[in-house]
Design a protein around this motif. Structure first.
Motif: not given
Length: 322
Positions: A296-301
């Protein structure tokens, strides 16, 4: 330039982190995702009550009268907690709308410089800021034609591709206002990206200490140490760039505001993407699964990298000033 936080700034950061730990823990964020990423209006109102959107609103208008530096500290925590929603756009709108400042309405933003016009959180927006070189205007999002994406990259950020022309709307300000919103938006988005870069360092470190292979924690292996060390360096460099840009917009530096904000977006954006990718690498195959928040962090980034222009756009802008 002094980056040492004051006692009040430390208290602000500690306070907002404690609030987010209590109201936006990972299971609440996952529940929002499972509910189709529709924003929880009660939680949004609580963000407003906490002052997230009114930090820079003058005290005479009911705000806290603080600067971009304090807002950046708060948005770093919002990025760290993966809080969904058009946070930056609503904060920018708070200077013109008491309802936005209080968290009673949700405001989105589009830049007409973007080749592909996408509206985020279309089903939850009460107003939309349209930003271009001529100024800023406010339009009704309900009358904009478009098609919703069935599976957006970030499931917490639903999007609609605009297929028709935008309505004229109500003019809010000219080119100077648009430029000011752009610069503050750049810095606050960079702060969200900094929060992602810093949190993924923590997640990678925690996992590297717990996961064992060949009878030893994987963090004891040189290859993993190097990955996490590089993540920490990227995060701290990004912190310096974001804090410097915020201080510049507050008039506490002689640097050029456009260059400082552009550098912050480049460095923080690259750090968020690289750290999220490295964090998945440290976690191995399970880093891609729905059970862990790492993906989820990669997608938000990846989504934030498109806000107000990506690193390539701003690298060209910085190069043009040299």
């Amino acid at each position: 330039m002094d980056f040492e936080l004051t006692d009040d700034q430390v208290s602000l950061q500690v306070g907002i982190r404690a609030f987010l730990d209590g109201r936006f823990p990972p299971d609440v964020v996952r529940n929002i995702e499972h509910a189709g990423a529709r924003l929880d209006r009660e939680l949004w109102h609580e963000l407003g009550d906490t002052g997230v959107f009114s930090l820079r609103v003058p005290e005479d208008d009911g705000g806290l009268g603080l600067g971009v530096s304090e807002a950046a500290l708060v948005f770093e925590e919002l990025g760290r907690a993966l809080v969904p929603g058009p946070l930056v756009a609503t904060e920018l709108a708070a200077r013109i709308s008491p309802e936005a400042a209080a968290g009673h309405v949700v405001v989105g933003l589009v830049e007409l410089d973007d080749e592909i016009l996408v509206i985020e959180h279309p089903a939850d927006l009460d107003a939309l800021l349209v930003l271009d070189a001529d100024g800023v205007r406010i339009v009704d999002p309900d009358v904009i034609e478009g098609a919703d994406a069935e599976r957006p990259l970030d499931a917490l950020t639903p999007i609609r591709l605009v297929t028709g022309s935008l309505p004229a709307g109500e003019s809010f300000g000219g080119p100077e206002v648009a430029q000011q919103l752009l610069l503050v938006g750049l810095v606050l988005t960079s702060a969200l990206q900094l929060g992602i870069a810093a949190r993924t360092v923590e997640l990678a470190t925690e996992y590297a200490k717990e996961r064992e292979q060949f009878g030893r924690p994987i963090g004891s292996f040189q290859a993993v140490k190097h990955i996490v060390a590089d993540m920490l360096v990227r995060s701290e460099v990004a912190r310096g760039a974001v804090y410097a840009a915020a201080c510049t917009l507050d008039g506490r530096s002689n640097d050029a505001p456009v260059r400082a904000a552009a550098v912050a977006k480049i460095v923080a954006g690259d750090a968020a993407l690289a750290n999220a990718h490295a964090c998945i690498q440290v976690h191995g195959g399970i880093g891609y699964t729905w059970e862990l928040d790492v993906q989820r962090y990669w997608k938000r980034a990846s989504v934030l990298d498109t806000h107000f222009g990506n690193s390539e756009r701003w690298a060209e802008a910085v190069a043009a000033t040299i």
